[in-house]
Design a protein around this motif. Structure first.
Motif, PDB file in Angstrom:
ATOM      1  N   THR A 220      -8.638  60.141 -11.255  1.00 19.24           N
ATOM      2  CA  THR A 220      -8.166  61.277 -12.054  1.00 19.24           C
ATOM      3  C   THR A 220      -9.136  61.684 -13.148  1.00 19.24           C
ATOM      4  OG1 THR A 220      -6.343  62.109 -13.421  1.00 19.24           O
ATOM      5  CG2 THR A 220      -6.875  59.773 -13.641  1.00 19.24           C
ATOM      6  N   LYS A 221      -9.079  62.942 -13.467  1.00 22.71           N
ATOM      7  CA  LYS A 221      -9.854  63.488 -14.583  1.00 22.71           C
ATOM      8  C   LYS A 221      -8.902  63.891 -15.708  1.00 22.71           C
ATOM      9  CE  LYS A 221     -13.509  65.393 -16.487  1.00 22.71           C
ATOM     10  NZ  LYS A 221     -14.725  64.729 -16.909  1.00 22.71           N
ATOM     11  N   ALA A 222      -7.626  63.553 -15.567  1.00 21.70           N
ATOM     12  CA  ALA A 222      -6.633  64.002 -16.552  1.00 21.70           C
ATOM     13  C   ALA A 222      -6.917  63.470 -17.958  1.00 21.70           C
ATOM     14  CB  ALA A 222      -5.230  63.611 -16.108  1.00 21.70           C
ATOM     15  N   LEU A 223      -7.418  62.243 -18.075  1.00 23.26           N
ATOM     16  CA  LEU A 223      -7.720  61.724 -19.415  1.00 23.26           C
ATOM     17  C   LEU A 223      -8.808  62.569 -20.081  1.00 23.26           C
ATOM     18  CD1 LEU A 223      -7.605  57.885 -18.699  1.00 23.26           C
ATOM     19  CD2 LEU A 223      -6.185  59.076 -20.370  1.00 23.26           C
ATOM     20  N   GLY A 224      -9.752  63.039 -19.287  1.00 23.99           N
ATOM     21  CA  GLY A 224     -10.835  63.865 -19.822  1.00 23.99           C
ATOM     22  C   GLY A 224     -10.411  65.306 -20.081  1.00 23.99           C
ATOM     23  N   TYR A 225      -9.678  65.888 -19.158  1.00 22.75           N
ATOM     24  CA  TYR A 225      -9.376  67.321 -19.247  1.00 22.75           C
ATOM     25  C   TYR A 225      -7.994  67.663 -19.810  1.00 22.75           C
ATOM     26  CZ  TYR A 225     -13.448  68.934 -16.477  1.00 22.75           C
ATOM     27  OH  TYR A 225     -14.701  69.260 -16.029  1.00 22.75           O
ATOM     28  N   TRP A 226      -7.059  66.720 -19.708  1.00 26.82           N
ATOM     29  CA  TRP A 226      -5.706  67.025 -20.195  1.00 26.82           C
ATOM     30  C   TRP A 226      -4.949  65.747 -20.557  1.00 26.82           C
ATOM     31  CZ3 TRP A 226      -3.806  70.944 -22.491  1.00 26.82           C
ATOM     32  CH2 TRP A 226      -2.422  71.078 -22.657  1.00 26.82           C
ATOM     33  N   PRO A 227      -5.350  65.101 -21.662  1.00 24.62           N
ATOM     34  CA  PRO A 227      -4.689  63.848 -22.044  1.00 24.62           C
ATOM     35  C   PRO A 227      -3.200  64.015 -22.327  1.00 24.62           C
ATOM     36  CG  PRO A 227      -6.360  64.494 -23.677  1.00 24.62           C
ATOM     37  CD  PRO A 227      -6.515  65.415 -22.511  1.00 24.62           C
ATOM     38  N   ASN A 228      -2.767  65.246 -22.589  1.00 18.58           N
ATOM     39  CA  ASN A 228      -1.328  65.485 -22.774  1.00 18.58           C
ATOM     40  C   ASN A 228      -0.510  65.087 -21.560  1.00 18.58           C
ATOM     41  OD1 ASN A 228      -1.210  66.309 -25.357  1.00 18.58           O
ATOM     42  ND2 ASN A 228      -1.045  68.500 -24.933  1.00 18.58           N
ATOM     43  N   ARG A 229      -1.166  64.934 -20.417  1.00 20.41           N
ATOM     44  CA  ARG A 229      -0.451  64.469 -19.227  1.00 20.41           C
ATOM     45  C   ARG A 229       0.264  63.150 -19.510  1.00 20.41           C
ATOM     46  NH1 ARG A 229       2.650  64.187 -16.437  1.00 20.41           N
ATOM     47  NH2 ARG A 229       2.898  64.114 -14.189  1.00 20.41           N
ATOM     48  N   PHE A 230      -0.296  62.377 -20.445  1.00 15.19           N
ATOM     49  CA  PHE A 230       0.261  61.054 -20.757  1.00 15.19           C
ATOM     50  C   PHE A 230       0.976  61.052 -22.103  1.00 15.19           C
ATOM     51  CE2 PHE A 230      -3.725  60.894 -18.454  1.00 15.19           C
ATOM     52  CZ  PHE A 230      -3.360  60.214 -17.303  1.00 15.19           C
ATOM     53  N   LEU A 231       0.981  62.209 -22.774  1.00 12.16           N
ATOM     54  CA  LEU A 231       1.503  62.234 -24.145  1.00 12.16           C
ATOM     55  C   LEU A 231       2.712  63.150 -24.304  1.00 12.16           C
ATOM     56  CD1 LEU A 231      -1.904  62.543 -26.085  1.00 12.16           C
ATOM     57  CD2 LEU A 231      -0.565  60.463 -25.756  1.00 12.16           C
ATOM     58  N   THR A 232       2.495  64.438 -24.056  1.00  8.43           N
ATOM     59  CA  THR A 232       3.537  65.401 -24.439  1.00  8.43           C
ATOM     60  C   THR A 232       4.039  66.291 -23.309  1.00  8.43           C
ATOM     61  OG1 THR A 232       1.827  66.976 -25.092  1.00  8.43           O
ATOM     62  CG2 THR A 232       2.686  65.563 -26.827  1.00  8.43           C
ATOM     63  N   ASP A 233       3.472  66.179 -22.102  1.00  4.05           N
ATOM     64  CA  ASP A 233       4.053  66.927 -20.988  1.00  4.05           C
ATOM     65  C   ASP A 233       5.506  66.466 -20.844  1.00  4.05           C
ATOM     66  OD1 ASP A 233       1.690  68.206 -20.505  1.00  4.05           O
ATOM     67  OD2 ASP A 233       1.341  67.351 -18.513  1.00  4.05           O
ATOM     68  N   LYS A 234       6.336  67.323 -20.287  1.00  2.00           N
ATOM     69  CA  LYS A 234       7.758  66.953 -20.330  1.00  2.00           C
ATOM     70  C   LYS A 234       8.095  65.733 -19.466  1.00  2.00           C
ATOM     71  CE  LYS A 234       9.393  70.546 -17.133  1.00  2.00           C
ATOM     72  NZ  LYS A 234       8.029  70.857 -16.630  1.00  2.00           N
ATOM     73  N   ASP A 235       7.220  65.412 -18.508  1.00  2.00           N
ATOM     74  CA  ASP A 235       7.488  64.201 -17.711  1.00  2.00           C
ATOM     75  C   ASP A 235       6.463  63.085 -17.970  1.00  2.00           C
ATOM     76  OD1 ASP A 235       5.380  65.506 -16.556  1.00  2.00           O
ATOM     77  OD2 ASP A 235       6.172  65.493 -14.509  1.00  2.00           O
ATOM     78  N   SER A 236       5.824  63.123 -19.134  1.00  6.79           N
ATOM     79  CA  SER A 236       4.830  62.086 -19.475  1.00  6.79           C
ATOM     80  C   SER A 236       5.447  60.695 -19.527  1.00  6.79           C
ATOM     81  CB  SER A 236       4.201  62.364 -20.840  1.00  6.79           C
ATOM     82  OG  SER A 236       3.460  63.537 -20.809  1.00  6.79           O
ATOM     83  N   ASP A 237       6.601  60.604 -20.174  1.00  9.36           N
ATOM     84  CA  ASP A 237       7.227  59.289 -20.310  1.00  9.36           C
ATOM     85  C   ASP A 237       7.632  58.744 -18.940  1.00  9.36           C
ATOM     86  OD1 ASP A 237       6.833  59.458 -22.993  1.00  9.36           O
ATOM     87  OD2 ASP A 237       8.906  59.998 -23.484  1.00  9.36           O
ATOM     88  N   ASP A 238       8.127  59.635 -18.095  1.00 10.11           N
ATOM     89  CA  ASP A 238       8.499  59.205 -16.745  1.00 10.11           C
ATOM     90  C   ASP A 238       7.275  58.696 -15.983  1.00 10.11           C
ATOM     91  OD1 ASP A 238      11.065  60.024 -17.274  1.00 10.11           O
ATOM     92  OD2 ASP A 238      10.769  62.022 -16.409  1.00 10.11           O
ATOM     93  N   LEU A 239       6.145  59.344 -16.206  1.00  6.69           N
ATOM     94  CA  LEU A 239       4.915  58.919 -15.539  1.00  6.69           C
ATOM     95  C   LEU A 239       4.559  57.488 -15.948  1.00  6.69           C
ATOM     96  CD1 LEU A 239       2.474  59.772 -13.761  1.00  6.69           C
ATOM     97  CD2 LEU A 239       1.313  60.467 -15.866  1.00  6.69           C
ATOM     98  N   LEU A 240       4.681  57.218 -17.235  1.00  7.10           N
ATOM     99  CA  LEU A 240       4.343  55.878 -17.712  1.00  7.10           C
ATOM    100  C   LEU A 240       5.323  54.838 -17.173  1.00  7.10           C
ATOM    101  CD1 LEU A 240       3.316  56.938 -21.306  1.00  7.10           C
ATOM    102  CD2 LEU A 240       1.795  56.248 -19.474  1.00  7.10           C
ATOM    103  N   ARG A 241       6.594  55.217 -17.073  1.00  5.38           N
ATOM    104  CA  ARG A 241       7.591  54.292 -16.481  1.00  5.38           C
ATOM    105  C   ARG A 241       7.235  54.015 -15.009  1.00  5.38           C
ATOM    106  NH1 ARG A 241       8.640  55.024 -21.138  1.00  5.38           N
ATOM    107  NH2 ARG A 241       6.928  53.536 -21.104  1.00  5.38           N
ATOM    108  N   LEU A 242       6.780  55.049 -14.324  1.00  5.01           N
ATOM    109  CA  LEU A 242       6.381  54.881 -12.920  1.00  5.01           C
ATOM    110  C   LEU A 242       5.207  53.892 -12.814  1.00  5.01           C
ATOM    111  CD1 LEU A 242       6.448  55.681  -9.896  1.00  5.01           C
ATOM    112  CD2 LEU A 242       5.070  57.691 -10.474  1.00  5.01           C
ATOM    113  N   PHE A 243       4.234  54.057 -13.696  1.00  8.74           N
ATOM    114  CA  PHE A 243       3.098  53.116 -13.715  1.00  8.74           C
ATOM    115  C   PHE A 243       3.620  51.688 -13.899  1.00  8.74           C
ATOM    116  CE2 PHE A 243      -0.470  56.181 -15.366  1.00  8.74           C
ATOM    117  CZ  PHE A 243      -0.319  56.937 -14.222  1.00  8.74           C
TER     118      PHE A 243
END
Ligand SMILES: *Cc1c(COP(=O)(O)O)cnc(C)c1O
Ligand code: SF4
Length: 439
Positions: A220-243
């Motif tokens: 993924t390039k999300a950390l470089g281009y869109w770190p909000n994917r892990f922070l404030t997107d509406k399903d960010s928390d769900d993503l971390l739970r999935l991890f």
């Protein structure tokens, strides 16, 4: 940084920072953007690009089309097409130029495996232990790198149906191939998908309890281009739970993060995002190609590796830019790439030296440049494979005549008067026995 907002060919002129460019410069961007990938977003614009440093700014070059990325005759062709104002002419010209830019490098189309008699076009199985998986909704990115030529495949399908069907095939493939220990989700960028879609793949894999499946990697390039994917997107928390669920199932989750420049590690958001990902038990490994105009400088790499280690990431690969797209613009000769790698490696402590490179993802395998040596008075380039179509090829040193202009394996000649490299005969046999897939 607010909501995710993207810009491309149709609306880039509305970016406030564009008022520093002349009409000619904007036209150049449009000409090149008609052929090469062009998509950027508000995070890249507001937090990564140093606008006082344009046009040389590395992240500007990484995401905005530059005139010299097209060869002069291609530039002229497209500029002419645009002056006709005819959309169809522009589209046809773009297609014709793209086809001249080697859109399917390293015989990528050769590695598509079969399940029974069915084509699994979302799967690629080139190296014994690792399967690449291209989820159909993950075929785009949060912004596009100008050096990338995967984007002809960026189609952007959606729908749960696809994900479920693909996930079932994936589980079946991995269960019937006990040699496969790793699945690498790639794209585009799989983290462009909503968490719901990603769950459709990962939860199915977890539930299947395939004993040979030991690792899931997400490129993924999300950390470089869109770190909000892990922070404030509406399903960010769900993503971390999935991890977390992946890790709790005893499957190692590795985020293969693409960082092309140390600037991408400098914002508050990326640092928080890295820390959140790591708190789930996932490890972050990093990789990037070496690119002229962006990171062909040992200091940049040394700083990147050093910074990554302190943020808890593991430097993994330095790649040689592929033989496709605007290679004439981005290419760094192999010998120079090795020198940069060596100088950067010398600058960091052993803890950052987990990185391997420079490595070419060629048809035969991942070929690492080990260096320039002199053997009985003859200057040669020494190489070895880090990955190979045949695992027995791995780590066997081989030699090419010294050539400081070569930019890819095809440019090199075997040393000592040999007419081919040791693996070439066998590789040719392998390719001819593969069922033919249209290229
Ligand atoms: C790099 C790569 C992999 C993964 O290789 P590792 O060395 O295990 O990271 C798998 N498949 C393809 C086609 C690759 O290029
Ligand atoms: S993030 Fe990766 S796949 Fe996406 S445009 Fe950049 S290089 Fe290509």
């Amino acid at each position: 940084m607010g909501q995710y907002k993207t810009y491309g060919l149709h609306n880039f002129r509305s970016i406030p920072q564009m008022d520093r460019f002349s009409p000619e410069e904007l036209f150049d961007m449009e000409v090149v953007g008609n052929v090469l990938p062009f998509k950027t977003n508000n995070y890249v614009i507001e937090e990564l690009i140093d606008w006082d440093n344009t046009p040389a700014d590395p992240i500007f070059v990484l995401t905005f089309p530059q005139r010299d990325m097209l060869l002069p005759h291609h530039y002229d062709e497209m500029a002419m097409a645009m002056r006709t104002g005819n959309r169809e002419t522009i589209r046809k010209t773009a297609d014709s130029i793209r086809w001249q830019l080697n859109p399917h490098p390293a015989n990528q189309m050769d590695n598509i495996p079969h399940l029974g008699d069915r084509d699994l076009s979302g799967l690629q199985h080139k190296y014994r232990e690792t399967v690449l998986f291209f989820p159909s909704q993950g075929q785009t990115c949060h912004a596009y790198c100008t050096f990338c030529f995967r984007w002809p495949q960026f189609v952007g399908l959606d729908g749960m149906k696809f994900a479920t069907k693909e996930a079932d095939s994936l589980v079946r493939y991995v269960s019937t191939h006990p040699e496969v220990s790793d699945i690498l989700f790639t794209g585009g960028d799989p983290l462009i998908m909503s968490t719901k879609h990603l769950e459709a793949y990962l939860d199915v894999l977890i539930a299947a309890k395939v004993p040979n499946l030991r690792r899931i990697r997400i490129g993924t390039k999300a950390l470089g281009y869109w770190p909000n994917r892990f922070l404030t997107d509406k399903d960010s928390d769900d993503l971390l739970r999935l991890f977390e669920r992946v890790n709790n199932a005893g499957i190692h989750l590795a985020i293969m993060a693409h960082f092309n420049h140390s600037v991408e590690l400098s914002t508050k958001s990326v640092r928080e995002a890295i820390s959140r990902v790591r708190s789930t038990g996932a490890e972050i490994r990093t990789q990037s190609p070496i690119l002229a105009h962006i990171n062909d400088d040992p200091m940049v790499w040394a700083k990147m590796w050093d910074e990554q280690v302190n943020l808890g990431c593991i430097p993994y690969y330095m790649f040689v830019v592929r033989d496709t797209g605007a290679q004439h613009y981005f290419a760094v000769p192999l010998v120079r790439a090795w020198e940069i790698f060596k100088e950067a490696y010398e600058m960091v402590s052993g803890i950052s030296r987990t990185v391997r490179g420079p490595s070419m993802s060629a048809h035969a395998g991942k070929v690492q440049i080990l260096g320039v040596s002199e053997i009985y008075g003859k200057k040669v380039i020494t190489m070895r494979m880090l990955q190979g179509r045949n695992p027995q090829w791995i780590l066997r040193p081989f030699y090419a005549d010294y050539d400081d202009r070569a930019i890819w394996l095809d440019d090199l000649r075997p040393a000592f008067g040999e007419d081919r490299f040791f693996f070439e005969e066998e590789l040719k046999e392998m390719s001819s026995t593969l069922s033919s897939v249209e290229d």
